[in-house]
Design a protein around this motif. Sequence first.
Motif, PDB file in Angstrom:
ATOM      1  N   LYS A  40       9.487   4.279   4.278  1.00  0.00           N
ATOM      2  CA  LYS A  40      10.383   3.117   4.370  1.00  0.00           C
ATOM      3  C   LYS A  40       9.959   2.166   5.488  1.00  0.00           C
ATOM      4  N   ILE A  41       9.572   2.706   6.625  1.00  0.00           N
ATOM      5  CA  ILE A  41       9.163   1.864   7.756  1.00  0.00           C
ATOM      6  C   ILE A  41       7.882   1.112   7.418  1.00  0.00           C
ATOM      7  N   PHE A  42       6.906   1.790   6.836  1.00  0.00           N
ATOM      8  CA  PHE A  42       5.620   1.154   6.559  1.00  0.00           C
ATOM      9  C   PHE A  42       5.637   0.246   5.326  1.00  0.00           C
ATOM     10  N   THR A  43       6.719   0.276   4.557  1.00  0.00           N
ATOM     11  CA  THR A  43       6.844  -0.660   3.432  1.00  0.00           C
ATOM     12  C   THR A  43       7.896  -1.737   3.722  1.00  0.00           C
ATOM     13  N   GLY A  44       8.405  -1.756   4.937  1.00  0.00           N
ATOM     14  CA  GLY A  44       9.350  -2.788   5.336  1.00  0.00           C
ATOM     15  C   GLY A  44      10.762  -2.583   4.842  1.00  0.00           C
ATOM     16  N   LYS A  45      11.052  -1.431   4.262  1.00  0.00           N
ATOM     17  CA  LYS A  45      12.399  -1.157   3.742  1.00  0.00           C
ATOM     18  C   LYS A  45      13.334  -0.647   4.824  1.00  0.00           C
ATOM     19  N   TYR A  85       1.724  -5.709  -3.057  1.00  0.00           N
ATOM     20  CA  TYR A  85       3.110  -5.503  -2.629  1.00  0.00           C
ATOM     21  C   TYR A  85       3.460  -6.445  -1.473  1.00  0.00           C
ATOM     22  N   TRP A  86       2.597  -6.456  -0.439  1.00  0.00           N
ATOM     23  CA  TRP A  86       2.868  -7.302   0.724  1.00  0.00           C
ATOM     24  C   TRP A  86       2.722  -8.783   0.397  1.00  0.00           C
ATOM     25  N   SER A  87       1.802  -9.129  -0.471  1.00  0.00           N
ATOM     26  CA  SER A  87       1.644 -10.536  -0.871  1.00  0.00           C
ATOM     27  C   SER A  87       2.932 -11.050  -1.503  1.00  0.00           C
ATOM     28  N   LYS A  88       3.525 -10.245  -2.341  1.00  0.00           N
ATOM     29  CA  LYS A  88       4.784 -10.632  -3.003  1.00  0.00           C
ATOM     30  C   LYS A  88       5.898 -10.819  -1.969  1.00  0.00           C
ATOM     31  N   LEU A  89       6.016  -9.881  -1.033  1.00  0.00           N
ATOM     32  CA  LEU A  89       7.073  -9.980  -0.022  1.00  0.00           C
ATOM     33  C   LEU A  89       6.863 -11.184   0.897  1.00  0.00           C
ATOM     34  N   VAL A  90       5.626 -11.428   1.285  1.00  0.00           N
ATOM     35  CA  VAL A  90       5.335 -12.575   2.147  1.00  0.00           C
ATOM     36  C   VAL A  90       5.629 -13.875   1.391  1.00  0.00           C
ATOM     37  N   THR A  96       7.050  -9.113   6.194  1.00  0.00           N
ATOM     38  CA  THR A  96       5.720  -9.336   6.747  1.00  0.00           C
ATOM     39  C   THR A  96       5.041  -7.982   6.894  1.00  0.00           C
ATOM     40  N   PRO A  97       3.757  -7.916   6.592  1.00  0.00           N
ATOM     41  CA  PRO A  97       3.057  -6.630   6.676  1.00  0.00           C
ATOM     42  C   PRO A  97       2.945  -6.148   8.124  1.00  0.00           C
ATOM     43  N   PRO A  98       2.698  -4.863   8.299  1.00  0.00           N
ATOM     44  CA  PRO A  98       2.544  -4.320   9.652  1.00  0.00           C
ATOM     45  C   PRO A  98       1.360  -4.948  10.377  1.00  0.00           C
TER      46      PRO A  98
END
Length: 136
Positions: A40-45, A85-90, A96-98
């Motif tokens: 969860k932490i490393f996926t921003g959840k 995954y991170w591109s979609k969230l950004v 934002t990615p780690p």
Amino acid sequence: MKNLIILTLILFTSCSLSAAVDVVVHPSNANAIDASDIKKIFTGKAKSFADGSKALPITQADGNPVTDEFNQNVLNKSSSQLKAYWSKLVFTGKGTPPEEAANDAEVINLVSKNPNLIGFVSQGSADGSVKVVQSF
């Protein structure tokens, strides 16, 4: 028969070379952190540890064997899946990615100085300046 023995030895050797990963935090971090929390932490959840303190993940560069091992075994994603995954969230403004470190030594240095950081290193490379909370 000789070819079978050689093939078995090659397979055994390649399996044993797989990089194991230690997840590390600052020694003062007393939170119980399991595999689900790490994912969860490393996926921003998740943005904090169980005690409410901020959780800031730090990863290592793409292509690094320990990064590939962490992504595959902990996050259950390939590097390309994680990038998408991170591109979609950004793009949607939802995350934002780690931050990224160059290697194990840099992760250890950063985590040892900041109680909010959580990172991963090659198994066995952590020293007394950080605390290993999970091994994969």
